[in-house]
Design a protein around this motif. Structure first.
Motif, short mmCIF file in Angstrom:
data_model
loop_
_atom_site.label_atom_id
_atom_site.label_comp_id
_atom_site.label_asym_id
_atom_site.label_seq_id
_atom_site.Cartn_x
_atom_site.Cartn_y
_atom_site.Cartn_z
N LEU A 1 11.77 20.16 37.70
CA LEU A 1 10.76 20.66 38.64
C LEU A 1 10.52 19.62 39.73
O LEU A 1 10.04 18.52 39.46
N ASP A 2 10.83 19.99 40.98
CA ASP A 2 10.72 19.04 42.09
C ASP A 2 9.45 19.33 42.90
O ASP A 2 9.42 20.22 43.74
N GLU A 3 8.40 18.59 42.63
CA GLU A 3 7.13 18.69 43.35
C GLU A 3 6.59 20.11 43.43
O GLU A 3 6.28 20.62 44.51
N VAL A 4 6.45 20.74 42.27
CA VAL A 4 5.93 22.11 42.28
C VAL A 4 4.42 22.15 42.52
O VAL A 4 3.85 23.22 42.70
N PHE B 1 13.42 23.93 43.82
CA PHE B 1 13.65 23.18 45.05
C PHE B 1 12.33 22.69 45.63
O PHE B 1 11.35 23.44 45.68
N GLN B 2 12.34 21.43 46.06
CA GLN B 2 11.14 20.87 46.69
C GLN B 2 10.73 21.72 47.89
O GLN B 2 9.57 22.06 48.05
N ILE B 3 11.72 22.05 48.73
CA ILE B 3 11.46 23.00 49.81
C ILE B 3 11.85 24.36 49.26
O ILE B 3 13.03 24.64 49.03
N LYS C 1 14.36 10.58 44.54
CA LYS C 1 14.03 11.46 43.41
C LYS C 1 14.77 12.80 43.50
O LYS C 1 15.44 13.22 42.55
N SER C 2 14.65 13.44 44.67
CA SER C 2 15.32 14.75 44.82
C SER C 2 16.82 14.59 44.72
O SER C 2 17.53 15.46 44.18
N THR C 3 17.33 13.47 45.25
CA THR C 3 18.77 13.22 45.17
C THR C 3 19.20 13.12 43.71
O THR C 3 20.26 13.64 43.33
#
Ligand code: ATP
Ligand code: MG
Lengths: 241, 334
Positions: free
Chosen positions: A160-163, A84-86, A42-44
């Motif tokens: 939005l990555d896992e906010v 960013f997820q992180i 997903k993030s990729t």
């Protein structure tokens, strides 16, 4: 109107195929969900769309323009923003400073940038923390800062990555409302999320991927009842039983 | 009186003292020390544009000092061109050099960038030391170049006393500090800080990080070269060891790190502290232990980094703010 179209997108890291000819189409005004087990890619996918990685193959069209291989800062100026997820705050700077970096994307004037940043912070009920050093924020607030910064670039499409990861249930509810409000104000949202309750409540449409491949697509209801999805998340045995 | 007004008053007071000092200090020796102190504060402030704001650690800025000093001196000695013009030509050449170094190196991480800049500066020094001519230009190898003080006056950037040099370097310092202040509050300043701290996030927010760093490097090289010309005119004698040495590059970095890189006051505070220490060590240990000053700087650096990793600027700013708060409190509370 189609805002983002991804056709046959593939990304390989050495021998690993993290994304395997992925197709998806996002309409303007949608909240579009992307889910899948850990390591599904997903993030990729986000990194390829936002220009952080160049995809190995495929075509990405944003706002009727092919954007493969364009630099992230240029894509940002074209209206594509991501979190960013992180989380990656500018840790030695205040919340306001962080958001101003982003609002400079559409202006050269410091004063305009500051006014815009404050407006964004107010819309997220975050303005009271504008002078706090971003390294002193709670996890929930750091996630909120990621969103604030992305919004301050005035995006057409927000990735939005896992906010919501790491938020307490009441904070999740709050975030769901915030995202709905952002969409109402005209921003299309493409969201990765593990919290099913939230993604089901938010999304108009959801794509599910596993090992980089799309295994299902549909409305939240269709996804919740899809056999492939249940298998992917809960294992073969569960379906058989 | 409120906080902002007090700041203004303090600033004016500092400027008045700085500009008035030569009226009180008549000794040429002390003025000489002060000129060098300002010279280093100026160099470090120029360095700070890239070394502080852009979050990289350049360790070869002596090369730009050298380019500035040699350019203006050669133009003056061979063609009679005023060092004031030579100063700008040197600045342009240094800018070109700075961009050429920055292009391949700004994508490198931390230590690699520092090493690349050291290699460049040392390479440049070795070349200057080992050749007498570059085309028609006389470099004179390790012997260096001497400027005969024949036509003294402003046009030739040459004076019989220290005072004019004192005022020139002070004005240069004030100008570069003002420039730094303006940049730190501009889009470029925000972009440099963001790119230095979290490049990936900055890029995603519309920042072309490499481009911002190149702009900072170009400005920094230009300003540094101007100081080279100043130094040449102040000492009227330059040679590779005096101005293209690693010593000089390192001393700039020491001053910045100890004073507080990335801040506006840091380079000045660092120079105020380290220059006297360095001068005394050179006076007392100069014959027996040359290089002692660098050892002392190293020790100070270790202590400062341990207790105040963001430099002396931070506790001193806090102290100053507390003091002001107390003053304003007392006057309004009565
Ligand atoms: N920069 C990289 N270099 C090499 N491999 C990578 C890189 N980024 C991701 N991968 C690999 O690609 C695969 C997909 O990772 P990705 O981060 O996209 O998954 P994800 O779906 O976002 O997972 P999660 O839900 O845990 O965030 C994983 O196997 C990961 O190890
Ligand atoms: Mg992920």
């Amino acid at each position: 109107m189609v805002l983002l179209e991804v056709r046959g997108m593939t990304k390989e890291f050495g021998g690993l195929r993290a994304i395997d000819s992925l197709d998806l189409t996002i309409e303007k005004g949608q909240i579009f969900g992307l889910i899948g087990p850990n390591g599904a890619g997903k993030s990729t996918a986000f990194n390829c769309i936002a220009g952080a990685f160049a995809p190995t193959a495929g075509v990405i069209t944003f706002n009727n323009e092919t954007i493969n291989g364009q630099k992230p800062w240029n894509l940002c100026k074209k209206g594509l923003a991501r979190t960013f997820q992180i989380v990656k705050p500018f840790a030695s700077k205040s919340v306001l400073y962080n958001v101003m970096v982003a609002s400079f994307a559409t202006t050269n004037s410091r004063q305009v940038a500051e006014e815009k940043a404050i407006k964004v912070l107010e819309s997220l009920n975050f303005a009271d923390k504008k002078d706090i050093l971003s390294s002193n924020l709670t996890i929930a607030d750091r996630k909120r800062l990621e969103i604030a910064r992305a919004l301050a670039t005035e995006p057409k499409l927000l990735l939005l990555d896992e906010v919501m990861a790491g938020l307490r249930p009441n904070e999740v509810d709050e975030m769901v409302e915030v995202l709905k409000k952002i969409r109402e104000q005209g921003t299309t949202i493409f969201v990765i999320e593990h919290i099913m309750r939230a993604i089901m409540a938010l999304s108009d449409r959801i794509v599910v991927i596993q090992f980089g491949k799309k295994i299902a697509e549909g409305t939240p209801k269709e996804i919740a009842n899809n056999e492939n999805v249940i298998k992917a998340y809960l294992g073969e045995d569960y379906v058989a039983a | 009186m409120n906080y902002k007004n007090i700041n203004k008053v303090a600033l004016v007071a500092i400027l008045l003292i700085a500009f008035g000092l030569p009226l009180v200090i008549r000794s040429a020796t002390y003025l000489h020390i002060l000129v060098l102190l300002f010279f280093y504060a100026y160099l470090t402030t120029s360095w700070n544009l890239v070394g502080g704001f852009a979050g990289v650690l350049p360790l070869g800025h002596a090369a730009f000092v050298g380019i500035g000093a040699y350019t203006s001196t050669i133009l003056f000695l061979q063609y009679g061109i005023s060092p004031w013009i030579g100063m700008l030509v040197g600045g342009v050449l240094a800018t070109i050099a700075g961009i050429l170094i920055g292009l391949p190196t700004f994508k490198m991480r931390g230590a690699y960038f520092a090493l690349a800049t050291i290699a460049f500066a040392e390479g440049f020094r070795v070349i200057v030391e080992n050749i007498d001519y570059i085309g028609p230009f006389k470099i004179n190898g390790p012997r260096g170049l001497q400027i005969p003080p024949l036509d003294i006056g402003l046009a030739n950037f040459m004076f019989a006393s220290k005072e004019p040099y004192y005022y020139i370097i002070l004005i240069m310092l004030v100008a570069v500090v003002v420039l730094t202040y303006v940049i730190s509050r501009s889009k470029l300043g925000y972009y440099l800080n963001a790119g230095g701290e979290e490049p990936e996030a900055a890029m995603a927010l519309g920042v072309n990080v490499a481009r911002a760093k190149l702009i900072a490097m170009a400005m920094s090289s230009f300003l540094t070269a101007m100081a080279g010309t100043f130094y040449a005119q102040f000492t009227l004698y330059i040679h590779p060891k005096s101005i293209i040495s690693l010593d000089l590059s390192f001393e700039i970095a020491f001053i910045a790190l100890i004073g507080g890189r990335g801040s506006i006051a840091g380079p000045i505070l660092g120079a105020l502290l380290l220059r006297p220490v360095g001068d005394f060590s050179r006076i007392y240990f100069g014959d027996t232990l040359p290089g002692m000053h660098l050892i002392i700087f190293g020790l100070v650096l270790i202590l400062v980094m341990h207790y105040q990793p963001r430099g002396l600027q931070e506790p001193l700013t806090r102290l100053y703010n507390n003091l002001i708060r107390r003053i304003t409190h007392n006057t309004t509370g009565r």
